[in-house]
Design a protein around this motif. Sequence first.
Motif, PDB file in Angstrom:
ATOM      1  N   GLY A  77      54.692  83.351   4.904  1.00 55.06           N
ATOM      2  CA  GLY A  77      54.667  84.027   2.930  1.00 55.06           C
ATOM      3  C   GLY A  77      55.601  85.154   3.288  1.00 55.06           C
ATOM      4  N   GLY A  78      55.360  85.473   4.821  1.00 51.98           N
ATOM      5  CA  GLY A  78      56.325  86.449   4.874  1.00 51.98           C
ATOM      6  C   GLY A  78      57.901  86.706   4.991  1.00 51.98           C
ATOM      7  N   GLY A  79      58.555  85.629   6.152  1.00 55.45           N
ATOM      8  CA  GLY A  79      59.925  85.362   6.037  1.00 55.45           C
ATOM      9  C   GLY A  79      59.577  84.111   7.345  1.00 55.45           C
ATOM     10  N   LEU A  80      61.000  84.034   8.194  1.00 52.64           N
ATOM     11  CA  LEU A  80      60.759  83.179   9.149  1.00 52.64           C
ATOM     12  C   LEU A  80      61.645  83.392   9.714  1.00 52.64           C
ATOM     13  N   SER A  81      61.835  82.940  11.066  1.00 55.26           N
ATOM     14  CA  SER A  81      62.927  82.981  12.337  1.00 55.26           C
ATOM     15  C   SER A  81      63.884  81.592  12.510  1.00 55.26           C
ATOM     16  N   PHE A  82      65.120  82.415  13.163  1.00 55.98           N
ATOM     17  CA  PHE A  82      65.753  80.790  13.503  1.00 55.98           C
ATOM     18  C   PHE A  82      66.097  80.905  14.307  1.00 55.98           C
ATOM     19  N   ILE A  83      66.889  80.135  14.665  1.00 52.55           N
ATOM     20  CA  ILE A  83      67.691  80.626  16.007  1.00 52.55           C
ATOM     21  C   ILE A  83      69.854  79.802  15.774  1.00 52.55           C
ATOM     22  N   LYS A 121      68.745  76.030  29.027  1.00 51.60           N
ATOM     23  CA  LYS A 121      69.261  75.863  30.006  1.00 51.60           C
ATOM     24  C   LYS A 121      70.735  77.025  30.911  1.00 51.60           C
ATOM     25  N   TYR A 122      71.567  76.011  29.922  1.00 51.84           N
ATOM     26  CA  TYR A 122      72.871  76.598  29.679  1.00 51.84           C
ATOM     27  C   TYR A 122      73.454  77.796  28.890  1.00 51.84           C
ATOM     28  N   ASP A 123      73.436  77.936  28.200  1.00 50.88           N
ATOM     29  CA  ASP A 123      73.349  78.763  26.632  1.00 50.88           C
ATOM     30  C   ASP A 123      72.902  79.740  26.583  1.00 50.88           C
ATOM     31  N   THR A 124      73.081  81.280  25.706  1.00 54.43           N
ATOM     32  CA  THR A 124      72.594  81.867  25.690  1.00 54.43           C
ATOM     33  C   THR A 124      72.117  81.427  23.306  1.00 54.43           C
ATOM     34  N   TYR A 125      71.400  82.196  23.089  1.00 52.50           N
ATOM     35  CA  TYR A 125      71.283  81.918  21.508  1.00 52.50           C
ATOM     36  C   TYR A 125      69.717  83.079  21.189  1.00 52.50           C
ATOM     37  N   TYR A 126      70.737  83.264  19.928  1.00 53.00           N
ATOM     38  CA  TYR A 126      69.861  85.297  19.253  1.00 53.00           C
ATOM     39  C   TYR A 126      69.270  84.675  18.488  1.00 53.00           C
ATOM     40  N   LYS A 127      68.051  84.362  18.286  1.00 48.50           N
ATOM     41  CA  LYS A 127      66.384  84.274  17.519  1.00 48.50           C
ATOM     42  C   LYS A 127      66.480  85.416  16.560  1.00 48.50           C
ATOM     43  N   HIS A 128      67.174  84.957  15.652  1.00 52.09           N
ATOM     44  CA  HIS A 128      67.084  86.200  14.466  1.00 52.09           C
ATOM     45  C   HIS A 128      65.190  86.129  13.289  1.00 52.09           C
ATOM     46  N   HIS A 129      65.205  87.207  13.379  1.00 52.29           N
ATOM     47  CA  HIS A 129      63.595  87.707  12.063  1.00 52.29           C
ATOM     48  C   HIS A 129      63.961  87.736  11.045  1.00 52.29           C
ATOM     49  N   ILE A 130      63.571  87.106  10.109  1.00 50.16           N
ATOM     50  CA  ILE A 130      63.949  87.223   8.775  1.00 50.16           C
ATOM     51  C   ILE A 130      63.119  87.525   7.947  1.00 50.16           C
ATOM     52  N   LYS A 131      63.300  88.668   6.818  1.00 51.73           N
ATOM     53  CA  LYS A 131      62.264  89.091   6.071  1.00 51.73           C
ATOM     54  C   LYS A 131      62.553  88.561   4.704  1.00 51.73           C
ATOM     55  N   PHE A 132      61.823  88.019   4.171  1.00 53.60           N
ATOM     56  CA  PHE A 132      61.994  87.256   2.931  1.00 53.60           C
ATOM     57  C   PHE A 132      62.172  89.363   1.666  1.00 53.60           C
ATOM     58  N   GLN A 133      63.220  88.689   0.381  1.00 50.60           N
ATOM     59  CA  GLN A 133      63.431  89.879   0.166  1.00 50.60           C
ATOM     60  C   GLN A 133      63.328  88.968  -1.590  1.00 50.60           C
ATOM     61  N   ASN A 134      62.646  89.460  -2.341  1.00 55.13           N
ATOM     62  CA  ASN A 134      62.065  89.065  -3.616  1.00 55.13           C
ATOM     63  C   ASN A 134      61.875  88.046  -4.233  1.00 55.13           C
ATOM     64  N   LEU A 135      60.720  87.210  -3.367  1.00 56.42           N
ATOM     65  CA  LEU A 135      60.352  86.093  -2.937  1.00 56.42           C
ATOM     66  C   LEU A 135      59.777  84.997  -4.450  1.00 56.42           C
ATOM     67  N   GLU A 136      60.052  84.609  -5.148  1.00 57.69           N
ATOM     68  CA  GLU A 136      59.452  84.614  -6.748  1.00 57.69           C
ATOM     69  C   GLU A 136      57.574  83.705  -6.326  1.00 57.69           C
ATOM     70  N   PRO A 137      56.689  84.469  -6.820  1.00 59.84           N
ATOM     71  CA  PRO A 137      55.225  84.701  -5.959  1.00 59.84           C
ATOM     72  C   PRO A 137      54.710  83.296  -6.129  1.00 59.84           C
ATOM     73  N   ARG A 138      55.640  82.153  -7.060  1.00 63.41           N
ATOM     74  CA  ARG A 138      55.131  80.309  -6.561  1.00 63.41           C
ATOM     75  C   ARG A 138      55.956  79.858  -5.651  1.00 63.41           C
ATOM     76  N   LYS A 139      56.818  80.489  -5.261  1.00 62.41           N
ATOM     77  CA  LYS A 139      57.629  79.507  -4.249  1.00 62.41           C
ATOM     78  C   LYS A 139      57.225  80.729  -2.491  1.00 62.41           C
ATOM     79  N   ARG A 140      56.465  81.758  -2.812  1.00 61.40           N
ATOM     80  CA  ARG A 140      55.976  81.978  -1.275  1.00 61.40           C
ATOM     81  C   ARG A 140      54.256  81.529  -1.618  1.00 61.40           C
ATOM     82  N   ASP A 141      54.482  81.282  -2.491  1.00 60.18           N
ATOM     83  CA  ASP A 141      52.884  80.365  -2.215  1.00 60.18           C
ATOM     84  C   ASP A 141      52.682  78.989  -1.802  1.00 60.18           C
ATOM     85  N   SER A 142      53.830  78.201  -2.181  1.00 61.39           N
ATOM     86  CA  SER A 142      54.413  77.300  -2.083  1.00 61.39           C
ATOM     87  C   SER A 142      54.587  77.274  -0.783  1.00 61.39           C
TER      88      SER A 142
END
Length: 158
Positions: A77-83, A121-142
Amino acid sequence: RQNDSVYGIALTIAASDGSGAIEVYHTTNLLRNQLRQYVRIEVNLPVKFRLIQTVDRDKSDIRVQETVESKMLDVSGGGLSFICERSLRAGDSILVSFELPDDKFTGVSGKVLRISLQEGKYDTYYKHHIKFQNLEPRKRDSIVKYVFEKQRQVNQWR
């Protein structure tokens, strides 16, 4: 997961000899106390993001207003991470778009908190840690509903 919980084990004492030595029964029941405000669950979902503002335009691997497709690794509910193969910068502002089974999230404002290097195994990736900003309460609840449903499903099969 690093830095998101405190772990412990509840032990049952089998015997003690009076000298301070004790015997305990073996257990694999590891207890986890969540430290985050929102529970986070691992996923493997497509995500798109668009860089809105960068803290260092000269060092950014991604251009402002460029849309990039990536893979989401976890969500809460507070954020996500992606590679991603290219790196944003801590402090960058982005818009993320992704789908959960019962809801679509388009143009959700987020801020890059940190980036960690992930060696593949062959490449380097970047894991990005994201914090949601001003997410609507209905969306956060979902999102929270989705996370708890996924957790319930995982725990059901243990």
